[in-house]
Design a protein around this motif. Structure first.
Motif, PDB file in Angstrom:
ATOM      1  N   TRP A   2       0.831  -1.207   0.000  1.00  0.00           N
ATOM      2  CA  TRP A   2       0.000   0.000   0.000  1.00  0.00           C
ATOM      3  C   TRP A   2       0.861   1.251   0.000  1.00  0.00           C
ATOM      4  O   TRP A   2       0.517   2.247  -0.628  1.00  0.00           O
ATOM      5  CB  TRP A   2      -0.949   0.008   1.203  1.00  0.00           C
ATOM      6  CG  TRP A   2      -2.036  -1.007   1.066  1.00  0.00           C
ATOM      7  CD1 TRP A   2      -2.156  -2.155   1.772  1.00  0.00           C
ATOM      8  CD2 TRP A   2      -3.114  -0.970   0.158  1.00  0.00           C
ATOM      9  NE1 TRP A   2      -3.262  -2.852   1.363  1.00  0.00           N
ATOM     10  CE2 TRP A   2      -3.880  -2.132   0.349  1.00  0.00           C
ATOM     11  CE3 TRP A   2      -3.534  -0.080  -0.821  1.00  0.00           C
ATOM     12  CZ2 TRP A   2      -5.009  -2.428  -0.375  1.00  0.00           C
ATOM     13  CZ3 TRP A   2      -4.679  -0.369  -1.538  1.00  0.00           C
ATOM     14  CH2 TRP A   2      -5.397  -1.531  -1.320  1.00  0.00           C
ATOM     15  N   ASP A   3       1.971   1.177   0.709  1.00  0.00           N
ATOM     16  CA  ASP A   3       2.873   2.324   0.761  1.00  0.00           C
ATOM     17  C   ASP A   3       3.449   2.617  -0.627  1.00  0.00           C
ATOM     18  O   ASP A   3       3.577   3.771  -1.030  1.00  0.00           O
ATOM     19  CB  ASP A   3       3.985   2.061   1.778  1.00  0.00           C
ATOM     20  CG  ASP A   3       4.822   3.300   2.016  1.00  0.00           C
ATOM     21  OD1 ASP A   3       4.217   4.377   2.204  1.00  0.00           O
ATOM     22  OD2 ASP A   3       6.066   3.185   1.994  1.00  0.00           O
ATOM     23  N   TYR A   4       3.785   1.545  -1.350  1.00  0.00           N
ATOM     24  CA  TYR A   4       4.322   1.721  -2.704  1.00  0.00           C
ATOM     25  C   TYR A   4       3.273   2.340  -3.627  1.00  0.00           C
ATOM     26  O   TYR A   4       3.569   3.242  -4.402  1.00  0.00           O
ATOM     27  CB  TYR A   4       4.806   0.379  -3.261  1.00  0.00           C
ATOM     28  CG  TYR A   4       5.387   0.486  -4.647  1.00  0.00           C
ATOM     29  CD1 TYR A   4       6.634   1.061  -4.844  1.00  0.00           C
ATOM     30  CD2 TYR A   4       4.679   0.045  -5.755  1.00  0.00           C
ATOM     31  CE1 TYR A   4       7.165   1.193  -6.108  1.00  0.00           C
ATOM     32  CE2 TYR A   4       5.197   0.163  -7.021  1.00  0.00           C
ATOM     33  CZ  TYR A   4       6.439   0.740  -7.198  1.00  0.00           C
ATOM     34  OH  TYR A   4       6.956   0.867  -8.454  1.00  0.00           O
ATOM     35  N   LEU A   5       2.037   1.835  -3.540  1.00  0.00           N
ATOM     36  CA  LEU A   5       0.972   2.377  -4.386  1.00  0.00           C
ATOM     37  C   LEU A   5       0.689   3.843  -4.062  1.00  0.00           C
ATOM     38  O   LEU A   5       0.345   4.629  -4.944  1.00  0.00           O
ATOM     39  CB  LEU A   5      -0.308   1.553  -4.232  1.00  0.00           C
ATOM     40  CG  LEU A   5      -0.313   0.178  -4.881  1.00  0.00           C
ATOM     41  CD1 LEU A   5      -1.612  -0.559  -4.549  1.00  0.00           C
ATOM     42  CD2 LEU A   5      -0.139   0.275  -6.373  1.00  0.00           C
ATOM     43  N   GLN A   6       0.824   4.220  -2.792  1.00  0.00           N
ATOM     44  CA  GLN A   6       0.556   5.607  -2.396  1.00  0.00           C
ATOM     45  C   GLN A   6       1.590   6.573  -2.980  1.00  0.00           C
ATOM     46  O   GLN A   6       1.329   7.758  -3.093  1.00  0.00           O
ATOM     47  CB  GLN A   6       0.576   5.720  -0.863  1.00  0.00           C
ATOM     48  CG  GLN A   6      -0.415   4.835  -0.162  1.00  0.00           C
ATOM     49  CD  GLN A   6      -1.766   5.474   0.006  1.00  0.00           C
ATOM     50  OE1 GLN A   6      -1.881   6.685  -0.059  1.00  0.00           O
ATOM     51  NE2 GLN A   6      -2.780   4.665   0.209  1.00  0.00           N
ATOM     52  N   HIS A   7       2.765   6.053  -3.342  1.00  0.00           N
ATOM     53  CA  HIS A   7       3.842   6.925  -3.788  1.00  0.00           C
ATOM     54  C   HIS A   7       4.316   6.576  -5.206  1.00  0.00           C
ATOM     55  O   HIS A   7       5.503   6.640  -5.504  1.00  0.00           O
ATOM     56  CB  HIS A   7       5.007   6.848  -2.805  1.00  0.00           C
ATOM     57  CG  HIS A   7       4.647   7.321  -1.441  1.00  0.00           C
ATOM     58  ND1 HIS A   7       4.155   6.488  -0.477  1.00  0.00           N
ATOM     59  CD2 HIS A   7       4.672   8.569  -0.894  1.00  0.00           C
ATOM     60  CE1 HIS A   7       3.903   7.167   0.615  1.00  0.00           C
ATOM     61  NE2 HIS A   7       4.204   8.442   0.386  1.00  0.00           N
TER      62      HIS A   7
END
Length: 149
Positions: A2-7
């Protein structure tokens, strides 16, 4: 994840677009072209608007992919013109109505004629070699003949 998708950055989209276009070169038949172009477009939008949420980026990818494919499909349909040589890839059609001498007699419904420098398989009534026949039809590479008058 999720962190990767957010950025997601524009580099991620350009890399995906480039990868899809490279895969298209190896013979995808046009399917990956429009998705790769859409990924590049999303990359450009992400560069211009870095705060785009990841869900909107994926939504834009889908929208651009479908839109570009549909527009290209419509353009291809309107640009298609009927051929000025409709029998170009239908070699036997030029032989219809012409008369030939049987190269090999027709036995059991099959024989051969020589047209130019090619031998053609023919079907028709049993006739001996040397008989004159007229081409009256075609089914693929098989010519239908009848005895010439």
């Amino acid at each position: 994840m999720w962190d990767y998708l957010q950025h997601l950055s524009f580099w991620d989209w350009l890399a995906v677009g480039t990868l899809l276009l490279i895969l298209e070169v190896f013979g995808a038949g046009g399917y990956l072209l429009w998705i790769g172009m859409a990924a590049a477009a999303v990359g450009i939008l992400t560069y211009l608007f870095p705060a785009l949420p990841w869900a909107l980026q994926f939504l834009l990818l889908g929208l651009f992919s479908v839109l570009s494919a549909v527009l290209w499909w419509r353009r291809q349909r309107t640009a298609a013109k009927p051929s000025d040589q409709p029998g170009l890839n239908d070699r036997g059609s030029e032989l219809l109505g012409r008369q030939f001498v049987l190269h090999e007699g027709i036995s059991g419904g099959r024989g051969k004629i020589k047209a130019g420098d090619s031998l053609w398989l023919v079907s028709g009534p049993d006739l001996p070699a040397g008989s004159r026949v007229k081409v009256v039809g075609q089914e693929g590479v098989l010519l239908k003949v009848e005895a010439a008058a």
